[in-house]
Motif scaffolding. Structure first.
Motif, PDB file in Angstrom:
ATOM      1  N   ALA A 170     -17.404  51.857 -79.014  1.00  0.00           N
ATOM      2  CA  ALA A 170     -16.109  51.384 -78.289  1.00  0.00           C
ATOM      3  C   ALA A 170     -16.301  51.709 -76.599  1.00  0.00           C
ATOM      4  CB  ALA A 170     -15.051  52.544 -78.702  1.00  0.00           C
ATOM      5  N   LEU A 171     -15.673  50.615 -75.919  1.00  0.00           N
ATOM      6  CA  LEU A 171     -15.829  50.676 -74.405  1.00  0.00           C
ATOM      7  C   LEU A 171     -14.262  51.129 -74.125  1.00  0.00           C
ATOM      8  CD1 LEU A 171     -17.272  50.394 -71.730  1.00  0.00           C
ATOM      9  CD2 LEU A 171     -16.435  48.226 -71.900  1.00  0.00           C
ATOM     10  N   HIS A 172     -14.406  52.278 -73.571  1.00  0.00           N
ATOM     11  CA  HIS A 172     -12.817  52.642 -73.072  1.00  0.00           C
ATOM     12  C   HIS A 172     -12.866  52.766 -71.714  1.00  0.00           C
ATOM     13  CE1 HIS A 172     -12.403  54.756 -76.797  1.00  0.00           C
ATOM     14  NE2 HIS A 172     -11.024  54.798 -76.693  1.00  0.00           N
ATOM     15  N   THR A 173     -11.835  51.977 -71.087  1.00  0.00           N
ATOM     16  CA  THR A 173     -11.872  51.714 -69.570  1.00  0.00           C
ATOM     17  C   THR A 173     -10.228  52.494 -69.318  1.00  0.00           C
ATOM     18  OG1 THR A 173     -11.005  49.566 -69.805  1.00  0.00           O
ATOM     19  CG2 THR A 173     -13.143  49.850 -69.102  1.00  0.00           C
ATOM     20  N   GLY A 174     -10.435  52.987 -67.990  1.00  0.00           N
ATOM     21  CA  GLY A 174      -9.048  53.394 -67.202  1.00  0.00           C
ATOM     22  C   GLY A 174      -8.990  53.790 -65.937  1.00  0.00           C
ATOM     23  N   THR A 175      -7.930  53.856 -65.061  1.00  0.00           N
ATOM     24  CA  THR A 175      -8.230  53.963 -63.697  1.00  0.00           C
ATOM     25  C   THR A 175      -7.555  55.475 -63.311  1.00  0.00           C
ATOM     26  OG1 THR A 175      -6.176  52.774 -63.396  1.00  0.00           O
ATOM     27  CG2 THR A 175      -8.189  51.451 -63.190  1.00  0.00           C
ATOM     28  N   ARG A 176      -8.047  55.960 -62.289  1.00  0.00           N
ATOM     29  CA  ARG A 176      -7.380  57.010 -61.734  1.00  0.00           C
ATOM     30  C   ARG A 176      -6.185  56.957 -61.201  1.00  0.00           C
ATOM     31  NH1 ARG A 176      -9.119  61.231 -56.768  1.00  0.00           N
ATOM     32  NH2 ARG A 176      -7.026  61.911 -56.829  1.00  0.00           N
ATOM     33  N   SER A 177      -5.057  57.270 -61.723  1.00  0.00           N
ATOM     34  CA  SER A 177      -3.782  56.845 -61.093  1.00  0.00           C
ATOM     35  C   SER A 177      -3.080  58.138 -60.435  1.00  0.00           C
ATOM     36  CB  SER A 177      -2.990  56.475 -62.373  1.00  0.00           C
ATOM     37  OG  SER A 177      -2.708  57.135 -63.508  1.00  0.00           O
TER      38      SER A 177
END
Ligand SMILES: C[S@@+](CC[C@H](N)C(=O)[O-])C[C@H]1O[C@@H](n2cnc3c(N)ncnc32)[C@H](O)[C@@H]1O
Length: 259
Positions: free
Chosen positions: A252-259
């Motif tokens: 799995a490739l998870h991505t997210g941004t620092r919000s």
């Protein structure tokens, strides 16, 4: 027996009672297998590990194309994701791992890279010895933090996500490439048979460290399911969290941004 994934706070190699124990054991294990790590990785994944890192680098290309972007590859091992990222654009890449033996190999690859100099942006700019849970970088230093097959080995996942968030710039991206347990069914059952019966035997024999290759499937079974990791990322303060499953749900490739 594996702890249900939802309650996993961090990795626990056999015999580890505390987070400090777990970290020590993980570091010792990777240090021991470092000489054969690349060879076994490619062999046991049937070369798919190269495909997964290359695909990750392609997904992150919009960031890698920015000459001003600062990128950190964590738990970099012998550096293969950091090299794949550096080849995919002019962004400035550094990488870190807490196993000195892994970094020796990463640096040897870097030195062997034709024409590599400190100003050559097609290779990582440097490899640092550092613990992912206590990074030696200032707050808001990076536009992108990546980690391939390393996050699962952290002794405390939530603290790992918080520490990464600390070093990310606002709107910076986190990308976690990790193994995942495929759902039940023929392919999933075949995968589990391979990981539990075949892989520990070959890995143990060729690395001289049977425990390391028993730890691998056990740590994957104990790790979050993809939706659980996505939910923890959101809780810790990442936005736009999403994931893709590859190769029958084994990665799995998870991505997210620092919000
Ligand atoms: C399975 S290897 C992955 C290496 C590399 N990213 C790759 O794609 O092949 C996991 C790496 O994570 C590193 N690691 C585990 N826990 C760590 C921590 N707390 N801080 C830094 N490195 C860590 C290990 O030393 C090891 O090199």
């Amino acid at each position: 027996m594996a702890e249900p994934a939802a309650t996993a706070k961090g990795t626990r190699p056999e015999g580890a009672q505390t987070e400090a124990d777990a970290s020590r054991k993980v570091r010792a294990m990777f240090t021991e297998i470092a000489p054969r790590y690349d060879f076994l990785n490619h062999l046991l994944s049937l070369q798919l590990d190269r495909v997964w890192r290359a695909r990750t680098a392609r997904r992150l290309r919009p960031i890698m194309q920015r000459r001003d972007a600062r990128v950190l590859d964590l738990c970099c091992g012998t550096g293969d994701l950091a090299f794949a990222l550096a080849r995919s654009g002019p962004a400035f890449v550094v990488a870190a791992d807490f196993s000195h033996a892994m970094l020796v190999r990463a640096n040897a690859k870097r030195a062997g890279h034709t024409g590599s100099t400190n100003s050559d942006l097609t290779v990582p700019a440097g490899f640092f010895e550092a613990d992912a849970l206590q990074l030696p970088f200032a707050d808001a230093s990076f536009d992108l933090v990546t980690t391939a097959f390393g996050f699962r080995n952290l002794a405390n996942y939530e603290n790992g996500l918080r520490e990464i968030r600390r070093v990310l710039k606002p709107d910076g991206t986190l990308a976690i490439l990790e193994f995942s347990e495929p759902p039940p069914g023929l392919a999933g059952d075949l995968y589990r048979w391979y990981c539990r019966k075949v892989l520990p035997k070959i890995g143990g024999l060729l690395s001289g460290n049977p425990n390391a290759y028993k730890y691998l499937p056990a740590s994957v079974a104990r790790f979050f399911r993809p939706e659980e990791l996505a939910s923890l990322m959101t809780q810790v303060g990442y936005g736009s969290v999403s994931y893709e499953l590859w190769t029958l749900g084994t990665v799995a490739l998870h991505t997210g941004t620092r919000s």
